[in-house]
Design a protein around this motif. Structure first.
Motif, PDB file in Angstrom:
ATOM      1  N   UNK A 153     -17.273 -20.183  45.891  1.00 42.87           N
ATOM      2  CA  UNK A 153     -16.524 -20.844  46.961  1.00 42.87           C
ATOM      3  C   UNK A 153     -17.126 -20.544  48.335  1.00 42.87           C
ATOM      4  N   UNK A 154     -17.808 -19.395  48.467  1.00 39.97           N
ATOM      5  CA  UNK A 154     -18.468 -19.030  49.727  1.00 39.97           C
ATOM      6  C   UNK A 154     -19.826 -19.709  49.882  1.00 39.97           C
ATOM      7  N   UNK A 155     -20.288 -20.402  48.844  1.00 38.80           N
ATOM      8  CA  UNK A 155     -21.578 -21.074  48.896  1.00 38.80           C
ATOM      9  C   UNK A 155     -22.736 -20.225  48.411  1.00 38.80           C
ATOM     10  N   UNK A 156     -22.449 -19.100  47.740  1.00 41.52           N
ATOM     11  CA  UNK A 156     -23.503 -18.221  47.234  1.00 41.52           C
ATOM     12  C   UNK A 156     -23.887 -18.642  45.815  1.00 41.52           C
TER      13      UNK A 156
ATOM     14  N   UNK B  20     -28.204 -22.299  49.498  1.00 40.57           N
ATOM     15  CA  UNK B  20     -29.100 -23.447  49.613  1.00 40.57           C
ATOM     16  C   UNK B  20     -28.822 -24.120  50.940  1.00 40.57           C
ATOM     17  N   UNK B  21     -29.872 -24.361  51.709  1.00 34.09           N
ATOM     18  CA  UNK B  21     -29.704 -25.054  52.981  1.00 34.09           C
ATOM     19  C   UNK B  21     -30.805 -26.106  53.114  1.00 34.09           C
ATOM     20  N   UNK B  22     -30.520 -27.170  53.873  1.00 34.69           N
ATOM     21  CA  UNK B  22     -31.534 -28.224  54.055  1.00 34.69           C
ATOM     22  C   UNK B  22     -32.799 -27.653  54.677  1.00 34.69           C
ATOM     23  N   UNK B  23     -33.948 -28.220  54.245  1.00 38.07           N
ATOM     24  CA  UNK B  23     -35.239 -27.782  54.806  1.00 38.07           C
ATOM     25  C   UNK B  23     -35.361 -28.190  56.250  1.00 38.07           C
TER      26      UNK B  23
ATOM     27  N   UNK C 162     -33.893 -25.386  50.670  1.00 38.72           N
ATOM     28  CA  UNK C 162     -34.573 -24.101  50.547  1.00 38.72           C
ATOM     29  C   UNK C 162     -33.504 -23.063  50.208  1.00 38.72           C
ATOM     30  N   UNK C 163     -33.871 -22.111  49.384  1.00 38.74           N
ATOM     31  CA  UNK C 163     -32.953 -21.051  48.982  1.00 38.74           C
ATOM     32  C   UNK C 163     -33.218 -19.857  49.880  1.00 38.74           C
ATOM     33  N   UNK C 164     -32.174 -19.357  50.539  1.00 40.18           N
ATOM     34  CA  UNK C 164     -32.322 -18.250  51.481  1.00 40.18           C
ATOM     35  C   UNK C 164     -31.302 -17.160  51.181  1.00 40.18           C
ATOM     36  N   UNK C 165     -31.763 -15.918  51.189  1.00 43.67           N
ATOM     37  CA  UNK C 165     -30.838 -14.807  51.064  1.00 43.67           C
ATOM     38  C   UNK C 165     -30.217 -14.577  52.425  1.00 43.67           C
ATOM     39  N   UNK C 166     -28.890 -14.726  52.514  1.00 42.47           N
ATOM     40  CA  UNK C 166     -28.205 -14.593  53.802  1.00 42.47           C
ATOM     41  C   UNK C 166     -27.563 -13.223  53.963  1.00 42.47           C
TER      42      UNK C 166
END
Length: 161
Positions: free
Chosen positions: A49-52, A158-161, A147-151
């Motif tokens: 639910x947090x987007x992870x 996952x966030x847009x390139x 792109x997959x990013x460790x936040x």
């Protein structure tokens, strides 16, 4: 003794299953859906639910998708030794639509040579989704490259390139 062995076996078995992460749950018969056809190497990624990122599910030849909601997928393949590609993307399926997913891998020679005199090749991977219409018509679906990013610790988004 037998009870302890059974508990140990069950713990190992369940631990192995959880390593696959949270699987994608396709829509049931009462929910709006679309269908996608694929020839392999593609996964649906699942998120909390947090987007992870929490898991992935391999797409079989045909998979039902939730209509009207973004779906995040990734084409992954290993086309050769020391070569790997992963192309995460998303799109929003339309109700009752049918889609064909097409993937491709090419090797590109940039004209350079390795220290052994061989061509220096780069692996290029791509994915496209076509909406299948009536008869033989189809149209390309716009995809969002991700792109997959460790936040933070234990959270990859996952966030847009």
């Amino acid at each position: 003794m037998l009870k302890q062995l059974a508990i140990a076996f069950l713990s190992v078995t369940l631990g192995g299953c959880s390593s696959f992460g949270v699987r994608y749950v396709p829509p049931d018969a009462s929910q709006d859906s679309a269908e996608i056809f694929s020839e392999g190497g593609v996964h649906i990624l699942t998120f909390s639910d947090e987007g992870c990122y929490v898991g992935r599910t391999h797409i079989e030849k045909s998979t039902r998708l939730h209509a009207g909601k973004p779906v995040v997928m990734s084409f992954e393949d290993s086309p050769g030794r020391d070569r790997y590609c992963a192309v995460p993307f998303s799109f929003v399926p339309e109700k009752d639509a049918k889609y064909q997913l097409v993937t491709g891998i090419t090797q590109k020679d940039f004209g350079n040579k390795t220290i052994f005199g061989n061509p220096a090749m780069t692996t290029m991977c791509g994915v496209a989704v076509a909406k299948i219409g009536d008869g033989s018509s189809s149209s390309t679906v716009p995809l969002t490259g991700l792109k997959m990013q460790q936040v933070r610790f234990a959270c990859i988004k996952a966030s847009p390139k």
